[in-house]
Design a protein around this motif. Structure first.
Motif, PDB file in Angstrom:
ATOM      1  N   ALA A 127      16.513  82.174  23.827  1.00 21.78           N
ATOM      2  CA  ALA A 127      17.284  82.436  22.617  1.00 21.78           C
ATOM      3  C   ALA A 127      17.334  81.189  21.741  1.00 21.78           C
ATOM      4  CB  ALA A 127      18.698  82.887  22.979  1.00 21.78           C
ATOM      5  N   SER A 128      17.601  80.052  22.370  1.00 20.48           N
ATOM      6  CA  SER A 128      17.708  78.815  21.608  1.00 20.48           C
ATOM      7  C   SER A 128      16.376  78.465  20.942  1.00 20.48           C
ATOM      8  CB  SER A 128      18.148  77.687  22.542  1.00 20.48           C
ATOM      9  OG  SER A 128      18.241  76.482  21.839  1.00 20.48           O
ATOM     10  N   ALA A 131      15.355  82.006  18.307  1.00 20.93           N
ATOM     11  CA  ALA A 131      16.259  82.750  17.405  1.00 20.93           C
ATOM     12  C   ALA A 131      15.812  82.696  15.951  1.00 20.93           C
ATOM     13  CB  ALA A 131      17.691  82.241  17.543  1.00 20.93           C
ATOM     14  N   GLU A 132      15.155  81.602  15.565  1.00 17.62           N
ATOM     15  CA  GLU A 132      14.725  81.498  14.163  1.00 17.62           C
ATOM     16  C   GLU A 132      13.243  81.797  13.978  1.00 17.62           C
ATOM     17  OE1 GLU A 132      17.172  81.133  12.190  1.00 17.62           O
ATOM     18  OE2 GLU A 132      18.649  80.453  13.659  1.00 17.62           O
ATOM     19  N   GLU A 135      12.153  87.856  12.929  1.00 18.43           N
ATOM     20  CA  GLU A 135      13.244  88.828  13.037  1.00 18.43           C
ATOM     21  C   GLU A 135      13.051  89.771  14.221  1.00 18.43           C
ATOM     22  OE1 GLU A 135      16.426  89.532  11.136  1.00 18.43           O
ATOM     23  OE2 GLU A 135      15.918  87.443  11.476  1.00 18.43           O
ATOM     24  N   ARG A 138      14.250  87.868  17.254  1.00 19.73           N
ATOM     25  CA  ARG A 138      15.706  87.752  17.221  1.00 19.73           C
ATOM     26  C   ARG A 138      16.315  89.104  17.606  1.00 19.73           C
ATOM     27  NH1 ARG A 138      20.044  88.584  14.269  1.00 19.73           N
ATOM     28  NH2 ARG A 138      18.961  89.440  12.466  1.00 19.73           N
ATOM     29  N   LEU A 141      16.335  89.402  21.222  1.00 19.88           N
ATOM     30  CA  LEU A 141      17.365  88.556  21.837  1.00 19.88           C
ATOM     31  C   LEU A 141      18.746  89.182  21.667  1.00 19.88           C
ATOM     32  CD1 LEU A 141      15.880  85.185  20.562  1.00 19.88           C
ATOM     33  CD2 LEU A 141      15.990  85.919  22.964  1.00 19.88           C
TER      34      LEU A 141
END
Lengths: 214, 214
Positions: A127-128, A131-132, A135, A138, A141
């Motif tokens: 996730a870390s 996440a960016e 989409e 994300r 996640l």
């Protein structure tokens, strides 16, 4: 196959092609191998040739099953979530008392001790890092954390139904707070190589839940 | 210069060479640029040539100030911690009541809202990516989280001294739990693009601290 980068946020992953038993075994081996490499070296630090070599498959086999690296990464997110839940499922699915919450967290402490507190949370690390990134990932996640949070919330709801918690207990918020404590606790436990941060974080979350006991 | 990979865990970073004012400005620009790139693209996704181009410096200037990439990364860890603390310092250094804890977290919610909940925690992201990379970097991350936790603990200790918290309040554990809630809350807030997880996590941590009010 739908290109992953244009898939909608949280959209369903592209349907896996129908596989023979041997095909499924190969596909699973690729995902497991990629998951292990990405857990140790990060997603950016793991190339398709790395996976190919470690899983003893050809590049064309990987592309046959996954189309591109981001599709493989999305399969790894789902795999790591399932593996994480599998490890805690018996306790996670029977949360019906404060003692059950404590036993579930104590089992997680034991896992960390066995690992010398290395590695952190496989899902949290993904996730870390991702996440960016896009989409679609994300969205995966979000889905992974939702799937983890659901049995916690269900357990708290059972506790409200069985009279352990009062009607005032907002089980959605409490479940989120519990999951956040687990994530933050695991990160600090990984960095400090001590289970104390995880224990402090989860004791506090459970202690707060306890303020809603009848 | 000491090679970073062999530096002891938590060891002091190599002493910076004496710099002229212009040298310090160049060094700072390199660190700021590298920090911004690594925040957006991760450490593994940021190369020395990327930093060189974005900071408009030569490769030899970067190697003059930092020796190698891991030394630059260690400077980025310290920079991101300072930047994170700078943003919250006025509230963080005056934690002396439950209301002050709430105001400090509310300010963090506002920062997240301004950013559209993107990016997560700059220090937490570095920790997740680098905790297993080498002992020197893990030591830097331990030091970073310790420096963040210290003013939280000091605030809780003041609250114990001024009678807000009872003598039973274990301010070390409570500070760790608060920092873990912040880290886990920020990760879920980043993934879900909503401040609700951060608010749920920090409300729970503060709610638990409140159980120790006199």
């Amino acid at each position: 196959m739908t290109p992953v980068d244009t898939a909608p946020a949280g959209g369903a992953p592209p349907a896996a092609p129908r596989l023979t038993a041997a095909g499924r075994r190969t596909r699973d081996r690729i995902v497991r191998t990629a998951a292990d490499l990405m857990f140790r070296k990060g997603v950016a630090g793991t190339s398709i040739p790395d996976v190919q070599q470690a899983a003893s498959v050809s590049a064309s086999q990987i592309y046959h099953y996954f189309g591109d690296k981001s599709e493989l990464v999305r399969a790894v997110i789902r795999h790591q979530l399932e593996r994480t839940l599998d490890g805690q499922r018996p306790l996670l699915e029977r949360l019906d008392s404060i003692e059950a919450l404590r036993a579930w967290c104590a089992a997680a402490v034991e896992v960390q001790e066995q690992r010398g507190c290395t590695g952190g949370c496989a899902v949290g690390s993904l996730a870390s890092e991702l996440a960016e990134s896009c989409e679609a990932m994300r969205g995966d996640l979000v889905a992974a954390f939702d799937r983890w949070e659901a049995p916690i919330r269900d357990g708290l709801r059972r506790m409200r139904q069985n009279g352990t918690l009062t009607a005032e207990a907002d089980v959605d918020r409490l479940a989120t707070a519990m999951l956040a404590a687990i994530q933050g606790g695991l990160l600090l436990t990984q960095v400090r190589r001590s289970t104390e941060p995880f224990r402090a974080a989860t004791d506090a979350a459970i202690g707060y839940i306890e303020t809603f006991t009848a």
